[in-house]
Design an enzyme around this catalytic site. Structure first.
Site, PDB file in Angstrom:
ATOM      1  N   LYS A   8      39.366 -42.918  79.947  1.00 16.22           N
ATOM      2  CA  LYS A   8      40.802 -42.680  80.094  1.00 16.22           C
ATOM      3  C   LYS A   8      41.071 -41.364  80.814  1.00 16.22           C
ATOM      4  CE  LYS A   8      41.812 -45.274  75.847  1.00 16.22           C
ATOM      5  NZ  LYS A   8      42.247 -45.191  74.445  1.00 16.22           N
ATOM      6  N   GLN A  52      43.741 -41.723  69.375  1.00 19.46           N
ATOM      7  CA  GLN A  52      42.464 -42.424  69.524  1.00 19.46           C
ATOM      8  C   GLN A  52      41.974 -42.902  68.156  1.00 19.46           C
ATOM      9  OE1 GLN A  52      40.954 -42.876  72.707  1.00 19.46           O
ATOM     10  NE2 GLN A  52      39.876 -44.412  71.517  1.00 19.46           N
ATOM     11  N   ASP A  77      50.554 -46.429  74.205  1.00 18.39           N
ATOM     12  CA  ASP A  77      49.635 -47.428  73.649  1.00 18.39           C
ATOM     13  C   ASP A  77      50.390 -48.638  73.115  1.00 18.39           C
ATOM     14  OD1 ASP A  77      46.948 -47.190  73.924  1.00 18.39           O
ATOM     15  OD2 ASP A  77      46.615 -45.980  72.144  1.00 18.39           O
TER      16      ASP A  77
END
Length: 700
Positions: A8, A52, A77
């Protein structure tokens, strides 16, 4: 997870997105993680935030609570309840779609196969892949079945699927013989199995047995290298989309304000009754409606807030608005309605003309609130609410300014006292005390030395002449214009003498009064139409752009709609604003021009104290400041008894004060006091506190 995180960050760098990896220790608690998330939420320079997973901590952490603390507009997300809820409802254009399902959909679209009417099977019901994948396929017109570990005869259900998406976390569970010929297979599984042929002894596989499935499927994603890169790509896409939304919100345009309807009563109740009948909008909601960021607003309860000065920097590129001044002269004893008209005008401009408009009014002083008026927040249905909070304390800034101002005054007098009663050596020893056997200058003192042209940092190296220059400010008491202030109408402080205690060793000084007073308002609706028509006619004949009837006191913004339209028309005309005088003229000339051209005086007369201040301010470099006259509001002259348009008078200037921070000089005309006295029957006689409800009674 570290590999995915690296992917990422690498992808962001490759396309020019500035990405920061905030690493917390494994000892981080839930509250510590939450606090860092909130910090990122509040940072207007950051447009995307991901957590995360899984959260690796020695402490138990509620993952759902952490995820849902992410601001929905930064949830790139797509995992918060708000974004998930919008997806479930089919609001695909008003949410962030989770990155893995979104990447899967993009891969399916790349096959060229239409989803409409196709049978899709999703294996897995996780909140990250399975559940949002089901919703996404459904709203793209597929017939969707979600399977999981408890599904009976899973192989049979898979065999019916035109499109299969797996995310169950079982290595190579789906065999090729399960598949329908020509199916599209999207494998989101990431599993580790033993492989002695690999140096690591392991290899990554998906949920589908790739070798047996690749010949039956029309399209199939490999693991690794299939869905993973698409997930990262969709994360980048969501981040760019978030930044675009942010920039669009900053473009000049109409504020999205939800205005509150007024419930007008007849006869018009008291101001405090009206104020208490209205439910104030939470101030953070208003801030959001006008485009302020949460980190630009400092809340003081539910109805008050301060806007950070840094906001100006963000808005510099936006076009300036129009600055409208509401003013008046020769009012009634309780005022002429400047505050009420200001609020009414903004109500009309905003709620009725749908223009972006804010009222800028000063915080009421305790003087008028507890003296003759009982409040200074406007009136009727055009007032600031909650009026008790506005009139009595607001954010406490007046008290803070009073304390800061008086601290400076105390510091000036204390320094003059110590210099008058001590030798140079004694002053130096106290200003630079011995600590640990040596003297050391503080940073502030080093700055002072540099201003004196003394390039030394060791106190022991100063000469006697340098010590004298360092320790003595040598302030001339006659040059001090800085006064002590008090936010109270106290006539006995109009002229006081300080330093009369024996401990002050005869160091006395006379102080004049000095306070930030407020203006007045107007509570009447008894003027006849003929009277109002006459005033409008005379005003226009005298050169006014327009003159209109207003009833905002009784009708709120609707009663000032005609005024708002007139102001809008006037504001749209070409503007050649300039001061009445050349700003660089001497102080006396500027005062004389105002006296003659505005008040109709023959000339001005400077009393000795005023002449002294003219000389002092000119010497100090303040002569180019504009002038703001402090005089009675009951007459154009200095005499309150002279009504109408008096002529043949000389305007006496008693004193001149400087408001350097605000940027003007203000002459005191005639006997104009800057600290009024309380009347025989002050308003505080009738102001009381209900100890049960906490309400303040007696305000207007």
């Amino acid at each position: 997870m570290l590999t995915l995180c690296f992917m990422k960050l690498k992808a962001a760098a490759e396309i020019g997105i500035s990405a920061v990896h905030v690493k917390l220790p494994r000892t981080a608690t839930e509250n510590e993680v939450m606090r860092r998330v909130m910090e990122v939420n509040e940072d207007s320079k950051i447009h995307g935030l991901i957590v995360q997973l899984p959260l690796d901590s020695v402490h138990t952490i509620n993952t759902e609570r952490i995820i849902n603390s992410v601001a929905p507009e930064k949830d790139v997300d797509g995992l918060t309840c708000i974004n998930a809820g919008k997806l479930a409802r089919g609001d695909l254009g008003d949410c962030f779609i989770p990155c893995t399902p979104n990447g899967c959909m993009e891969l399916i679209k790349q096959t060229g196969v239409s989803l409409a009417g196709k049978r899709a099977v999703v294996i897995g019901r996780s909140k990250i892949v399975g559940a949002p994948m089901h919703d996404l396929l459904l709203w793209n017109h597929a017939t969707v079945l979600t399977c999981h570990s408890k599904t009976a005869d899973l192989a049979s259900e898979v065999g019916k699927a035109d499109i299969l998406v797996t995310g169950i976390g079982k290595p190579e569970m789906v065999r090729g013989e399960w598949l329908k010929d020509g199916a599209i297979v999207i494998d989101c599984g990431i599993n580790t199995i033993t492989d002695s042929s690999r140096p690591s002894g392991k290899r990554i596989v998906g949920d589908v047995h790739y070798d047996s499935a690749k010949d039956k499927a029309a399209f199939i994603t490999p693991v690794p290298g299939g869905v993973g890169p698409m997930t990262v790509a969709m994360l980048m896409q969501n981040t760019v989309l978030s930044a675009k939304h942010f920039l669009q919100a900053q473009e000049p345009g109409k504020w999205n304000i939800n205005y509150t309807n007024l419930n007008l009563q007849r006869p018009v109740p008291s101001d405090v009754t009206i104020s208490r009948s209205c439910v104030p909008k939470p101030i953070e909601c208003l801030a959001e409606e006008v485009g302020l960021f949460s980190d630009e607003v400092e809340l003081y309860g539910r109805t008050k807030a301060k806007v950070q000065l840094k906001t100006i920097d963000r808005l510099q590129a936006q076009p300036d608005g129009k600055y409208v001044v509401v003013t008046g002269i020769t009012p009634t004893p309780l005022g002429e309605g400047k505050s009420t008209t200001t609020i009414g005008l903004v109500q009309a401009l905003g709620a009725h003309l749908k223009l972006n408009a804010f009222a800028c009014v000063r915080q009421p002083s305790q003087g008028p609130t507890f003296g003759i008026k009982g409040g200074a927040a406007g009136g009727g249905y055009s007032q600031v609410i909650p009026m008790e909070e506005f009139n009595l304390h607001l954010t406490g800034d007046i008290h803070a300014i009073t304390a800061a101002n008086n601290l400076v005054a105390a510091a000036i007098d204390a320094r003059m006292f110590h210099e008058a009663t001590q030798s140079d050596k004694a002053l130096f020893n106290r200003l630079v005390p011995m600590t640990g056997g040596q003297r050391k200058f503080s940073p502030v003192q080093i700055n002072r030395l540099e201003k004196q042209g003394i390039k030394k940092t060791d106190p022991s190296t100063l000469t006697e002449e340098e010590i004298t220059r360092f320790v003595r400010l040598d302030i001339d008491p006659e040059s001090i214009t800085w006064q002590r202030v008090l936010d109270t109408n106290d006539r006995f402080l109009r002229k006081i003498t300080i330093g009369q205690s024996p401990t002050e060793k005869g160091f006395t000084r006379t102080l004049l009064d000095d306070v930030k007073l407020t203006d007045h308002r107007f509570r009447k609706v008894t003027d006849t139409k003929a009277e109002l028509d006459l005033i409008c006619k005379l005003a226009k004949e005298a050169g006014a752009f327009d003159a209109v009837h207003c009833s905002h006191w009784a009708d709120g913004g609707a009663g000032a709609a005609d005024l708002a339209r007139a102001v809008q028309k006037a504001a749209d005309l070409p503007n050649s604003f300039k001061f009445l005088y050349d700003i660089e003229l001497p102080i006396v000339d500027k005062i004389r021009i105002i006296a003659q051209k505005i008040y109709g005086a023959d000339d001005i007369e400077l009393l000795p104290e005023a002449q002294h201040k003219v000389d002092l301010y000119s010497k100090q470099g303040f002569a180019s400041l504009p002038i703001c006259m402090a005089k009675t509001h009951l007459s154009l002259s200095h005499d309150a008894e002279k009504k109408g348009v008096p002529t043949g008078f000389v305007l006496p200037i008693r004193d001149i004060r400087a408001s350097v921070g605000a940027g003007f000089l203000y002459p005191l005309v005639g006997t104009m006091p800057t600290i009024p006295g309380l009347p025989t029957r002050p308003c505080f006689y009738d102001i009381d506190l209900d100890t049960e409800s906490g309400e303040v009674h007696g305000l207007f």
